[in-house]
Design a protein around this motif. Structure first.
Motif, PDB file in Angstrom:
ATOM      1  N   ILE A   2     -37.463   8.189 -59.121  1.00  0.00           N
ATOM      2  CA  ILE A   2     -37.348   8.268 -57.668  1.00  0.00           C
ATOM      3  C   ILE A   2     -38.745   8.183 -57.070  1.00  0.00           C
ATOM      4  CG2 ILE A   2     -36.623   9.703 -55.723  1.00  0.00           C
ATOM      5  CD1 ILE A   2     -34.605  10.987 -57.780  1.00  0.00           C
ATOM      6  N   ALA A   3     -38.904   7.296 -56.105  1.00  0.00           N
ATOM      7  CA  ALA A   3     -40.173   7.133 -55.398  1.00  0.00           C
ATOM      8  C   ALA A   3     -39.959   7.497 -53.938  1.00  0.00           C
ATOM      9  CB  ALA A   3     -40.664   5.699 -55.521  1.00  0.00           C
ATOM     10  N   VAL A   4     -41.020   7.982 -53.296  1.00  0.00           N
ATOM     11  CA  VAL A   4     -40.954   8.361 -51.890  1.00  0.00           C
ATOM     12  C   VAL A   4     -41.933   7.496 -51.104  1.00  0.00           C
ATOM     13  CG1 VAL A   4     -41.366  10.214 -50.213  1.00  0.00           C
ATOM     14  CG2 VAL A   4     -40.317  10.736 -52.423  1.00  0.00           C
ATOM     15  N   ARG A   5     -41.493   7.045 -49.946  1.00  0.00           N
ATOM     16  CA  ARG A   5     -42.373   6.293 -49.057  1.00  0.00           C
ATOM     17  C   ARG A   5     -42.016   6.576 -47.614  1.00  0.00           C
ATOM     18  NH1 ARG A   5     -39.899   2.069 -46.579  1.00  0.00           N
ATOM     19  NH2 ARG A   5     -38.044   1.186 -47.555  1.00  0.00           N
ATOM     20  N   ARG A   6     -42.981   6.346 -46.739  1.00  0.00           N
ATOM     21  CA  ARG A   6     -42.742   6.463 -45.299  1.00  0.00           C
ATOM     22  C   ARG A   6     -41.861   5.295 -44.876  1.00  0.00           C
ATOM     23  NH1 ARG A   6     -47.920   7.465 -42.535  1.00  0.00           N
ATOM     24  NH2 ARG A   6     -47.304   9.637 -42.552  1.00  0.00           N
ATOM     25  N   ALA A   7     -40.875   5.573 -44.058  1.00  0.00           N
ATOM     26  CA  ALA A   7     -39.962   4.524 -43.591  1.00  0.00           C
ATOM     27  C   ALA A   7     -40.676   3.597 -42.616  1.00  0.00           C
ATOM     28  CB  ALA A   7     -38.749   5.153 -42.917  1.00  0.00           C
ATOM     29  N   ASN A   8     -40.127   2.387 -42.499  1.00  0.00           N
ATOM     30  CA  ASN A   8     -40.650   1.417 -41.539  1.00  0.00           C
ATOM     31  C   ASN A   8     -39.483   0.799 -40.773  1.00  0.00           C
ATOM     32  OD1 ASN A   8     -39.701  -0.998 -42.990  1.00  0.00           O
ATOM     33  ND2 ASN A   8     -41.238  -0.407 -44.511  1.00  0.00           N
ATOM     34  N   ARG A   9     -39.788  -0.132 -39.895  1.00  0.00           N
ATOM     35  CA  ARG A   9     -38.759  -0.733 -39.025  1.00  0.00           C
ATOM     36  C   ARG A   9     -37.625  -1.384 -39.817  1.00  0.00           C
ATOM     37  NH1 ARG A   9     -43.496  -2.887 -35.454  1.00  0.00           N
ATOM     38  NH2 ARG A   9     -43.639  -1.200 -33.952  1.00  0.00           N
ATOM     39  N   ASP A  10     -37.920  -1.878 -41.005  1.00  0.00           N
ATOM     40  CA  ASP A  10     -36.884  -2.514 -41.820  1.00  0.00           C
ATOM     41  C   ASP A  10     -35.835  -1.522 -42.309  1.00  0.00           C
ATOM     42  OD1 ASP A  10     -38.211  -4.942 -41.517  1.00  0.00           O
ATOM     43  OD2 ASP A  10     -39.293  -4.737 -43.425  1.00  0.00           O
ATOM     44  N   ASP A  11     -36.116  -0.234 -42.203  1.00  0.00           N
ATOM     45  CA  ASP A  11     -35.207   0.811 -42.684  1.00  0.00           C
ATOM     46  C   ASP A  11     -34.266   1.337 -41.607  1.00  0.00           C
ATOM     47  OD1 ASP A  11     -36.403   0.891 -45.332  1.00  0.00           O
ATOM     48  OD2 ASP A  11     -38.130   1.830 -44.352  1.00  0.00           O
ATOM     49  N   LEU A  12     -34.321   0.752 -40.423  1.00  0.00           N
ATOM     50  CA  LEU A  12     -33.541   1.237 -39.284  1.00  0.00           C
ATOM     51  C   LEU A  12     -32.057   1.392 -39.619  1.00  0.00           C
ATOM     52  CD1 LEU A  12     -33.457   1.916 -36.179  1.00  0.00           C
ATOM     53  CD2 LEU A  12     -32.952  -0.502 -35.847  1.00  0.00           C
ATOM     54  N   ALA A  13     -31.439   0.364 -40.156  1.00  0.00           N
ATOM     55  CA  ALA A  13     -29.988   0.407 -40.414  1.00  0.00           C
ATOM     56  C   ALA A  13     -29.630   1.504 -41.417  1.00  0.00           C
ATOM     57  CB  ALA A  13     -29.498  -0.956 -40.911  1.00  0.00           C
ATOM     58  N   PHE A  14     -30.410   1.639 -42.492  1.00  0.00           N
ATOM     59  CA  PHE A  14     -30.128   2.687 -43.472  1.00  0.00           C
ATOM     60  C   PHE A  14     -30.225   4.065 -42.832  1.00  0.00           C
ATOM     61  CE2 PHE A  14     -31.590   5.957 -46.396  1.00  0.00           C
ATOM     62  CZ  PHE A  14     -30.528   5.988 -47.278  1.00  0.00           C
ATOM     63  N   ILE A  15     -31.271   4.287 -42.055  1.00  0.00           N
ATOM     64  CA  ILE A  15     -31.465   5.599 -41.436  1.00  0.00           C
ATOM     65  C   ILE A  15     -30.325   5.912 -40.478  1.00  0.00           C
ATOM     66  CG2 ILE A  15     -32.964   6.953 -39.924  1.00  0.00           C
ATOM     67  CD1 ILE A  15     -35.346   5.379 -41.193  1.00  0.00           C
ATOM     68  N   VAL A  16     -29.938   4.966 -39.655  1.00  0.00           N
ATOM     69  CA  VAL A  16     -28.833   5.183 -38.715  1.00  0.00           C
ATOM     70  C   VAL A  16     -27.545   5.501 -39.478  1.00  0.00           C
ATOM     71  CG1 VAL A  16     -27.357   4.064 -36.987  1.00  0.00           C
ATOM     72  CG2 VAL A  16     -29.851   3.862 -36.827  1.00  0.00           C
ATOM     73  N   ASP A  17     -27.229   4.712 -40.489  1.00  0.00           N
ATOM     74  CA  ASP A  17     -26.018   4.965 -41.278  1.00  0.00           C
ATOM     75  C   ASP A  17     -26.071   6.335 -41.951  1.00  0.00           C
ATOM     76  OD1 ASP A  17     -25.010   2.488 -40.545  1.00  0.00           O
ATOM     77  OD2 ASP A  17     -25.530   1.509 -42.447  1.00  0.00           O
ATOM     78  N   ALA A  18     -27.222   6.700 -42.480  1.00  0.00           N
ATOM     79  CA  ALA A  18     -27.375   8.000 -43.147  1.00  0.00           C
ATOM     80  C   ALA A  18     -27.209   9.140 -42.155  1.00  0.00           C
ATOM     81  CB  ALA A  18     -28.730   8.080 -43.848  1.00  0.00           C
ATOM     82  N   GLN A  19     -27.765   8.987 -40.958  1.00  0.00           N
ATOM     83  CA  GLN A  19     -27.638  10.032 -39.940  1.00  0.00           C
ATOM     84  C   GLN A  19     -26.183  10.215 -39.513  1.00  0.00           C
ATOM     85  OE1 GLN A  19     -29.903  11.950 -39.751  1.00  0.00           O
ATOM     86  NE2 GLN A  19     -31.738  11.245 -38.756  1.00  0.00           N
ATOM     87  N   ILE A  20     -25.487   9.109 -39.345  1.00  0.00           N
ATOM     88  CA  ILE A  20     -24.068   9.187 -38.967  1.00  0.00           C
ATOM     89  C   ILE A  20     -23.269   9.898 -40.054  1.00  0.00           C
ATOM     90  CG2 ILE A  20     -21.983   7.768 -38.646  1.00  0.00           C
ATOM     91  CD1 ILE A  20     -23.787   5.892 -36.933  1.00  0.00           C
ATOM     92  N   ALA A  21     -23.525   9.549 -41.300  1.00  0.00           N
ATOM     93  CA  ALA A  21     -22.832  10.197 -42.418  1.00  0.00           C
ATOM     94  C   ALA A  21     -23.179  11.677 -42.504  1.00  0.00           C
ATOM     95  CB  ALA A  21     -23.170   9.480 -43.720  1.00  0.00           C
ATOM     96  N   MET A  22     -24.458  12.000 -42.344  1.00  0.00           N
ATOM     97  CA  MET A  22     -24.899  13.395 -42.425  1.00  0.00           C
ATOM     98  C   MET A  22     -24.253  14.244 -41.333  1.00  0.00           C
ATOM     99  SD  MET A  22     -27.251  15.751 -40.905  1.00  0.00           S
ATOM    100  CE  MET A  22     -28.301  14.647 -40.006  1.00  0.00           C
ATOM    101  N   ALA A  23     -24.230  13.750 -40.097  1.00  0.00           N
ATOM    102  CA  ALA A  23     -23.645  14.507 -38.987  1.00  0.00           C
ATOM    103  C   ALA A  23     -22.152  14.748 -39.207  1.00  0.00           C
ATOM    104  CB  ALA A  23     -23.885  13.771 -37.677  1.00  0.00           C
ATOM    105  N   ALA A  24     -21.459  13.733 -39.670  1.00  0.00           N
ATOM    106  CA  ALA A  24     -20.023  13.868 -39.925  1.00  0.00           C
ATOM    107  C   ALA A  24     -19.763  14.860 -41.055  1.00  0.00           C
ATOM    108  CB  ALA A  24     -19.420  12.503 -40.260  1.00  0.00           C
ATOM    109  N   GLU A  25     -20.548  14.755 -42.111  1.00  0.00           N
ATOM    110  CA  GLU A  25     -20.331  15.598 -43.281  1.00  0.00           C
ATOM    111  C   GLU A  25     -20.741  17.051 -43.040  1.00  0.00           C
ATOM    112  OE1 GLU A  25     -22.393  15.888 -47.622  1.00  0.00           O
ATOM    113  OE2 GLU A  25     -21.828  13.890 -46.946  1.00  0.00           O
ATOM    114  N   SER A  26     -21.887  17.264 -42.414  1.00  0.00           N
ATOM    115  CA  SER A  26     -22.410  18.623 -42.308  1.00  0.00           C
ATOM    116  C   SER A  26     -21.888  19.386 -41.089  1.00  0.00           C
ATOM    117  CB  SER A  26     -23.943  18.610 -42.291  1.00  0.00           C
ATOM    118  OG  SER A  26     -24.416  17.969 -41.122  1.00  0.00           O
TER     119      SER A  26
END
Length: 150
Positions: A2-26
């Protein structure tokens, strides 16, 4: 690995999808995709607000979190608040969050300005609480109160 990096503009869709999933789940919350997309874009374009960090496995994102800074006059330094933690269900219990956390902790340890890490967690999210405690985080003596516009 597992590697960690700072997100960039190309990660927008993943972050939005992850946030939607997180809010629904938690919290059982349904987020407005358009508003959320604007909010995530604002962070990615102006890092003064916050930063997103991605955990990747084989160059594919498997988890993320956001950090927000808070000045502490008591400590004469900056605390990083951890927000919006999400790990893809298929990647859980494999060290994704702990890798993200250790990445941030190492930044704090190397920095003269950063003085610590904080987060808040839903009282009912016991698996997350166990994870945080296993990493050496302690429950503090503060209660969180909030007022948010409807």
């Amino acid at each position: 690995m597992i590697a960690v990096r700072r997100a960039n503009r190309d990660d927008l869709a993943f972050i939005v999808d992850a946030q939607i999933a997180m809010a629904a789940e938690s919290e059982g919350a349904e987020l407005d995709r358009a508003t959320l997309t604007q909010g995530v874009r604002a962070v990615l374009e102006d890092r003064a607000h916050a930063d997103y960090w991605l955990a990747e496995e084989d160059e594919a994102p498997v988890g993320m979190l956001m950090t927000v800074t808070e000045w502490s006059d008591w400590r004469n330094g900056t605390v990083l608040w951890i927000h919006s933690v999400y790990v893809m269900p298929e990647a859980r219990r494999r060290g994704v969050y702990s890798t993200l956390y250790e990445h941030l902790r190492a930044q704090v340890e190397r920095s003269d300005e950063l003085v610590g890490l904080r987060l808040y967690v839903d009282k009912g999210n016991e698996p997350a609480q166990r994870t945080y405690e296993a990493l050496g985080m302690t429950r503090d003596h503060y209660h969180l109160y909030e007022w948010l516009k409807p």
